[in-house]
Design a protein around this motif. Structure first.
Motif, PDB file in Angstrom:
ATOM      1  N   PHE A  56       0.836  -1.189   0.000  1.00 31.64           N
ATOM      2  CA  PHE A  56       0.000   0.000   0.000  1.00 31.64           C
ATOM      3  C   PHE A  56       0.881   1.252   0.000  1.00 31.64           C
ATOM      4  O   PHE A  56       1.865   1.322   0.724  1.00 31.64           O
ATOM      5  CB  PHE A  56      -0.881   0.006   1.259  1.00 31.64           C
ATOM      6  CG  PHE A  56      -1.581   1.317   1.470  1.00 31.64           C
ATOM      7  CD1 PHE A  56      -2.728   1.604   0.760  1.00 31.64           C
ATOM      8  CD2 PHE A  56      -1.073   2.259   2.349  1.00 31.64           C
ATOM      9  CE1 PHE A  56      -3.372   2.828   0.937  1.00 31.64           C
ATOM     10  CE2 PHE A  56      -1.721   3.483   2.524  1.00 31.64           C
ATOM     11  CZ  PHE A  56      -2.867   3.771   1.813  1.00 31.64           C
ATOM     12  N   VAL A  57       0.552   2.216  -0.824  1.00 32.42           N
ATOM     13  CA  VAL A  57       1.204   3.524  -0.745  1.00 32.42           C
ATOM     14  C   VAL A  57       0.129   4.586  -0.532  1.00 32.42           C
ATOM     15  O   VAL A  57       0.168   5.340   0.419  1.00 32.42           O
ATOM     16  CB  VAL A  57       2.053   3.834  -1.991  1.00 32.42           C
ATOM     17  CG1 VAL A  57       2.641   5.233  -1.891  1.00 32.42           C
ATOM     18  CG2 VAL A  57       3.180   2.816  -2.133  1.00 32.42           C
TER      19      VAL A  57
ATOM     20  N   THR B 147       4.456  -1.176   5.062  1.00 30.54           N
ATOM     21  CA  THR B 147       5.271  -0.015   5.392  1.00 30.54           C
ATOM     22  C   THR B 147       5.039   0.362   6.844  1.00 30.54           C
ATOM     23  O   THR B 147       3.889   0.468   7.286  1.00 30.54           O
ATOM     24  CB  THR B 147       4.878   1.167   4.483  1.00 30.54           C
ATOM     25  OG1 THR B 147       5.019   0.743   3.120  1.00 30.54           O
ATOM     26  CG2 THR B 147       5.781   2.367   4.716  1.00 30.54           C
TER      27      THR B 147
ATOM     28  N   ILE C 261       5.858   3.230   9.613  1.00 28.58           N
ATOM     29  CA  ILE C 261       6.345   4.591   9.823  1.00 28.58           C
ATOM     30  C   ILE C 261       6.710   4.746  11.298  1.00 28.58           C
ATOM     31  O   ILE C 261       5.851   4.547  12.162  1.00 28.58           O
ATOM     32  CB  ILE C 261       5.238   5.632   9.463  1.00 28.58           C
ATOM     33  CG1 ILE C 261       4.556   5.296   8.136  1.00 28.58           C
ATOM     34  CG2 ILE C 261       5.787   7.051   9.484  1.00 28.58           C
ATOM     35  CD1 ILE C 261       5.289   5.646   6.895  1.00 28.58           C
TER      36      ILE C 261
ATOM     37  N   THR D 137      11.257   5.311   8.055  1.00 31.24           N
ATOM     38  CA  THR D 137      10.343   4.401   7.370  1.00 31.24           C
ATOM     39  C   THR D 137      11.024   3.048   7.178  1.00 31.24           C
ATOM     40  O   THR D 137      12.198   2.987   6.821  1.00 31.24           O
ATOM     41  CB  THR D 137       9.964   4.967   5.988  1.00 31.24           C
ATOM     42  OG1 THR D 137       9.465   6.297   6.159  1.00 31.24           O
ATOM     43  CG2 THR D 137       8.897   4.133   5.312  1.00 31.24           C
TER      44      THR D 137
ATOM     45  N   ASN E   2      -0.803   2.100   5.943  1.00 32.68           N
ATOM     46  CA  ASN E   2       0.518   1.928   6.529  1.00 32.68           C
ATOM     47  C   ASN E   2       0.360   1.623   8.005  1.00 32.68           C
ATOM     48  O   ASN E   2      -0.662   1.914   8.610  1.00 32.68           O
ATOM     49  CB  ASN E   2       1.335   3.218   6.374  1.00 32.68           C
ATOM     50  CG  ASN E   2       1.716   3.489   4.933  1.00 32.68           C
ATOM     51  OD1 ASN E   2       1.785   2.582   4.117  1.00 32.68           O
ATOM     52  ND2 ASN E   2       1.976   4.749   4.625  1.00 32.68           N
TER      53      ASN E   2
END
Ligand SMILES: *[C@@H]1O[C@H](CO)[C@@H](O)[C@H](O)[C@H]1NC(C)=O
Length: 360
Positions: A189-190, A280, A282, A287, A307
């Motif tokens: 996922f972005v 991802t 954070i 990251t 994220n």
């Protein structure tokens, strides 16, 4: 519409490895891998160096018309390909874009290999074919390109179904038997609605280096690099590698010789591959990308669409004696890899990579 955007589209890519002909410069590995640079206008990973590959032409790559082309070598049901001995990890279940299925169509194992071979031809001009009546050699050979390569390529680019016509014209079959399963990456996922692919990575060890003819549409430059050279160039900001390509290059560094790499692939030929969805993470100051097996990896559907974040600094989650399978992103051109878990299915993971001495 939103629903279809969130689906992962299938793709196949090919790590093409070839022995470095002496007297090449001394290197850590005795083989090179083909990397193509994507155009800067590309919608996915613009400007990145990638392995050749792309998306299957849903109909053409699995068409039943391939049967008479493949049959002289191997026919259904298995087409001479190893059946995965164990089921691939089914988790996470991700929504995949529709894919044709009907009796008589080529099974996925065949169609994705045809896709990888066709895309490699379209982007680099390299033809991984096997003349009919020929036994597959231990290390594959590329076929000399047809005299009218440019015209054929343009036709195949317009209509993937033309690849079948090209194979018929040359009296060859796509050499699907030279491609071994290596890995399977899902785009993480972005952002909502971002493009995502479910990409199968194959590996093919070639006897000798084929000539490349770039299409200058999808691929604008190409380089044959040893895995160590590719990583150095990435760290020196001469090329950019997305995390999966970086990870795979670090994995290949574990093989100094092409013959060892080939033997390794053949020894685990029936093992199949796990499909990995990186998550991802954070932190307060950085990251990371978590891979399955890492102690912070969450097997939770939630992270298909967001994220993960943690109220700690990166350093605080990098303690000793922990289960790591992660990349830390220090900058656009510097990732480190941290692995303390054991690989599954007779595969191999990269060693920890904290940068080169000369780099730090
Ligand atoms: C998720 O993380 C990626 C990588 O750092 C970042 O580019 C992206 O903007 C983040 N997305 C959201 C919605 O926070």
């Amino acid at each position: 519409m939103q629903g279809s955007l969130r689906q992962w589209r299938r793709a196949a890519t090919l790590l093409l490895a070839v022995g470095r002909a002496p007297p090449g410069p001394a290197a850590a590995e005795d083989y090179e891998v083909l990397l193509l640079q994507r155009t800067r206008s590309s919608g996915f990973l613009p400007g990145a160096h990638v392995f050749p590959g792309g998306r299957p032409g849903g109909g053409p790559d699995c068409s039943s018309d391939w049967l008479p082309v493949l049959q002289p070598h191997h026919g259904p049901p298995g087409f001479g390909l190893p059946l995965p001995g164990q089921l691939r990890e089914a988790y996470p279940e991700v929504p995949l874009a529709p894919w044709p299925s009907a009796p008589g169509l080529m099974p996925d194992e065949v169609a994705f290999r045809i896709c990888a071979i066709r895309e490699t031809f379209e982007e680099s001009g390299v033809l991984l074919l096997l003349p009919s009546g020929c036994e597959a050699p231990r290390l594959a050979r590329a076929q000399a390109p047809p005299a009218d390569l440019a015209a054929w390529r343009a036709r195949v680019q317009r209509d993937p179904g033309q690849f079948l016509q090209l194979c018929r014209h040359l009296g060859c079959a796509p050499n699907i038997w030279a491609l071994q399963e290596w890995s399977n990456w899902l785009t993480p996922f972005v952002r909502k609605g971002g493009r995502r692919f479910d990409t199968r990575f194959y590996i093919c060890c070639l006897q000798s280096k084929p000539q490349t003819f770039l299409d200058l549409l999808e691929a604008i430059t190409c380089e044959w690099l040893t895995p160590t050279e590719a990583i150095k160039k990435f760290l020196c900001e001469e090329i950019w590698l997305a995390p999966p390509q970086f990870y795979e290059m670090r994995r290949l560094v574990r093989f100094a010789s092409l013959l060892d790499l080939h033997k390794f692939c053949m020894d685990r030929i029936s093992e199949g591959c796990e499909r990995w969805l990186p998550i991802t993470l954070i932190t307060l100051d950085g990251t990371l990308q978590l891979l399955p097996g890492d102690e912070l990896y969450h097997e939770d559907k939630e992270f298909l669409e967001k994220n993960l974040s943690i109220n700690k600094k990166t350093e605080e989650i990098m303690g000793k004696d922990s289960k790591f399978h992660r990349l830390v992103f220090h900058s656009h051109h510097f990732y480190t890899i941290h692995v303390t878990i054991q690989p599954k299915y007779k595969h191999i993971y990269p060693e920890n990579f904290l940068g080169f001495k000369s780099h730090l």
